[in-house]
Design a protein around this motif. Structure first.
Motif, PDB file in Angstrom:
ATOM      1  N   ASP A 157      87.079 -10.175 -13.392  1.00 58.63           N
ATOM      2  CA  ASP A 157      86.290 -11.055 -12.519  1.00 58.63           C
ATOM      3  C   ASP A 157      86.306 -10.605 -11.062  1.00 58.63           C
ATOM      4  O   ASP A 157      86.170 -11.427 -10.147  1.00 58.63           O
ATOM      5  N   ARG A 158      86.477  -9.312 -10.837  1.00 57.66           N
ATOM      6  CA  ARG A 158      86.522  -8.779  -9.477  1.00 57.66           C
ATOM      7  C   ARG A 158      85.625  -7.569  -9.326  1.00 57.66           C
ATOM      8  O   ARG A 158      85.211  -6.953 -10.304  1.00 57.66           O
ATOM      9  N   THR A 159      85.347  -7.238  -8.073  1.00 63.21           N
ATOM     10  CA  THR A 159      84.771  -5.946  -7.737  1.00 63.21           C
ATOM     11  C   THR A 159      85.914  -5.000  -7.415  1.00 63.21           C
ATOM     12  O   THR A 159      86.785  -5.325  -6.615  1.00 63.21           O
ATOM     13  N   VAL A 160      85.925  -3.843  -8.069  1.00 59.64           N
ATOM     14  CA  VAL A 160      86.944  -2.834  -7.812  1.00 59.64           C
ATOM     15  C   VAL A 160      86.302  -1.678  -7.065  1.00 59.64           C
ATOM     16  O   VAL A 160      85.269  -1.146  -7.500  1.00 59.64           O
ATOM     17  N   GLY A 166      86.150  10.422  -9.688  1.00 63.05           N
ATOM     18  CA  GLY A 166      86.048   9.099 -10.299  1.00 63.05           C
ATOM     19  C   GLY A 166      87.215   8.610 -11.126  1.00 63.05           C
ATOM     20  O   GLY A 166      87.073   7.608 -11.837  1.00 63.05           O
ATOM     21  N   MET A 167      88.361   9.240 -11.059  1.00 64.58           N
ATOM     22  CA  MET A 167      89.460   8.894 -11.956  1.00 64.58           C
ATOM     23  C   MET A 167      89.848   7.417 -11.880  1.00 64.58           C
ATOM     24  O   MET A 167      89.910   6.718 -12.901  1.00 64.58           O
ATOM     25  N   LEU A 168      90.148   6.900 -10.698  1.00 69.87           N
ATOM     26  CA  LEU A 168      90.584   5.509 -10.572  1.00 69.87           C
ATOM     27  C   LEU A 168      89.442   4.543 -10.843  1.00 69.87           C
ATOM     28  O   LEU A 168      89.638   3.505 -11.492  1.00 69.87           O
ATOM     29  N   ALA A 169      88.248   4.863 -10.365  1.00 72.43           N
ATOM     30  CA  ALA A 169      87.093   4.000 -10.607  1.00 72.43           C
ATOM     31  C   ALA A 169      86.827   3.857 -12.095  1.00 72.43           C
ATOM     32  O   ALA A 169      86.573   2.753 -12.606  1.00 72.43           O
ATOM     33  N   LEU A 170      86.896   4.957 -12.817  1.00 68.97           N
ATOM     34  CA  LEU A 170      86.618   4.927 -14.249  1.00 68.97           C
ATOM     35  C   LEU A 170      87.741   4.256 -15.021  1.00 68.97           C
ATOM     36  O   LEU A 170      87.495   3.573 -16.028  1.00 68.97           O
ATOM     37  N   GLY A 221      86.918  -3.529 -17.743  1.00 64.66           N
ATOM     38  CA  GLY A 221      85.920  -4.576 -17.724  1.00 64.66           C
ATOM     39  C   GLY A 221      85.877  -5.491 -16.526  1.00 64.66           C
ATOM     40  O   GLY A 221      85.730  -6.716 -16.686  1.00 64.66           O
ATOM     41  N   PRO A 222      85.961  -4.981 -15.290  1.00 64.52           N
ATOM     42  CA  PRO A 222      85.770  -5.847 -14.120  1.00 64.52           C
ATOM     43  C   PRO A 222      84.294  -6.223 -13.979  1.00 64.52           C
ATOM     44  O   PRO A 222      83.440  -5.718 -14.712  1.00 64.52           O
ATOM     45  N   ASP A 223      83.987  -7.104 -13.038  1.00 66.10           N
ATOM     46  CA  ASP A 223      82.588  -7.465 -12.815  1.00 66.10           C
ATOM     47  C   ASP A 223      81.776  -6.274 -12.333  1.00 66.10           C
ATOM     48  O   ASP A 223      80.632  -6.075 -12.745  1.00 66.10           O
ATOM     49  N   ARG A 224      82.378  -5.473 -11.451  1.00 70.38           N
ATOM     50  CA  ARG A 224      81.642  -4.386 -10.812  1.00 70.38           C
ATOM     51  C   ARG A 224      82.631  -3.333 -10.337  1.00 70.38           C
ATOM     52  O   ARG A 224      83.751  -3.663  -9.952  1.00 70.38           O
ATOM     53  N   VAL A 225      82.209  -2.071 -10.362  1.00 71.13           N
ATOM     54  CA  VAL A 225      83.032  -0.979  -9.838  1.00 71.13           C
ATOM     55  C   VAL A 225      82.177  -0.135  -8.902  1.00 71.13           C
ATOM     56  O   VAL A 225      81.023   0.183  -9.211  1.00 71.13           O
ATOM     57  N   VAL A 226      82.762   0.215  -7.758  1.00 70.38           N
ATOM     58  CA  VAL A 226      82.082   1.058  -6.776  1.00 70.38           C
ATOM     59  C   VAL A 226      82.993   2.225  -6.426  1.00 70.38           C
ATOM     60  O   VAL A 226      84.169   2.020  -6.099  1.00 70.38           O
ATOM     61  N   GLY A 227      82.458   3.442  -6.504  1.00 69.39           N
ATOM     62  CA  GLY A 227      83.186   4.629  -6.074  1.00 69.39           C
ATOM     63  C   GLY A 227      82.544   5.193  -4.826  1.00 69.39           C
ATOM     64  O   GLY A 227      81.333   5.391  -4.797  1.00 69.39           O
ATOM     65  N   VAL A 228      83.345   5.418  -3.785  1.00 67.94           N
ATOM     66  CA  VAL A 228      82.830   5.884  -2.496  1.00 67.94           C
ATOM     67  C   VAL A 228      83.442   7.234  -2.159  1.00 67.94           C
ATOM     68  O   VAL A 228      84.669   7.392  -2.189  1.00 67.94           O
ATOM     69  N   SER A 240      78.829   2.087  -9.592  1.00 66.54           N
ATOM     70  CA  SER A 240      77.904   2.486  -8.523  1.00 66.54           C
ATOM     71  C   SER A 240      78.600   3.555  -7.690  1.00 66.54           C
ATOM     72  O   SER A 240      79.662   3.299  -7.119  1.00 66.54           O
ATOM     73  N   TRP A 241      78.005   4.737  -7.636  1.00 65.28           N
ATOM     74  CA  TRP A 241      78.576   5.850  -6.877  1.00 65.28           C
ATOM     75  C   TRP A 241      77.877   5.934  -5.533  1.00 65.28           C
ATOM     76  O   TRP A 241      76.659   6.113  -5.469  1.00 65.28           O
ATOM     77  N   VAL A 242      78.633   5.798  -4.458  1.00 67.06           N
ATOM     78  CA  VAL A 242      78.064   5.713  -3.113  1.00 67.06           C
ATOM     79  C   VAL A 242      78.546   6.894  -2.283  1.00 67.06           C
ATOM     80  O   VAL A 242      79.758   7.104  -2.132  1.00 67.06           O
TER      81      VAL A 242
END
Length: 213
Positions: free
Chosen positions: A55-58, A66-70, A76-83, A107-109
């Motif tokens: 239930d969080r954005t990570v 992308g290791m930690l993001a993936l 299964g969080p709500d959303r994942v963003v890699g910057v 989402s890769w930013v």
């Protein structure tokens, strides 16, 4: 969850992350090192147990390939963003996302992680393996990443050189945060830059969980 089940779950996550490809042409000034799957699995597993994934954005600051993001996306969080500021590893990260087949899209930013253009409304967990500031001219790089975590996160997990406890705790105190967990971890470094003398070596690191607000 029993200790045995927890260990099994963490090992399974590490196995899933073993397919994540590293940097094709790592850049020394950016201290681009492939986060070991075992370490990433440990960080993600601890964050999941603490309720910092569901239930969080990570957000993975300085996500590289992308290791930690993936790892987070597999939980299964709500959303994942890699910057990340470098487009080359972001391209690899997108390929890695297909390899991993995560439950949550990422989402890769492309952006400077120390000036991340993010203003999320929902609870945010930052997972990051920032530059340690070991390269000349890059001193204090991990501080800049922590400053971003202060701005966007409710809680963060970050990897630092061993012996960083006093610095991290002092920084957290100054920003109204609190270090709630800390654990030691080995970081395996393959030979990938000219200044490396050994084919591979292991360095001691520390991981800190910080609650910001």
């Amino acid at each position: 969850m029993t200790e045995g089940n927890a260990g099994s779950t963490r090992r399974r996550l590490a196995q899933e992350l073993a397919v994540v490809a590293g940097f094709e042409d790592p850049r020394a000034p950016l201290e681009q090192y492939h986060t070991p799957p075992d370490l990433a699995a440990h960080i993600v597993h601890v964050s999941d147990l603490q309720g910092d994934v569901e239930d969080r954005t990570v957000v993975d600051l300085g996500c590289g390939t992308g290791m930690l993001a993936l790892g987070a996306a597999l939980r299964g969080p709500d959303r994942v963003v890699g910057v990340d500021v470098d487009p080359a590893p972001l391209s690899t990260a997108r390929e890695n996302e297909r390899r991993v087949a995560a439950r949550t899209d990422v989402s890769w930013v492309r952006a400077d992680a120390t000036r991340a253009p993010l203003c999320p409304d929902d609870p945010v967990t930052v997972l990051m393996n920032p530059p340690f500031g070991a390269q000349s001219g890059n001193e204090g790089a991990d501080r800049a990443f922590l400053e971003t975590a202060v701005d966007i996160a409710d809680v963060s997990y970050s990897v630092h050189n061993a012996g960083s406890e006093a610095f991290v705790e002092s920084f957290a105190d100054d920003e109204g945060g609190e270090v709630t967990h800390a654990f030691a971890a080995e970081f395996d470094l393959p030979r990938q830059f000219d200044h490396h003398e050994d084919e591979s070596r292991s360095i001691d690191t520390e991981v800190f969980r910080i609650e910001w607000r």
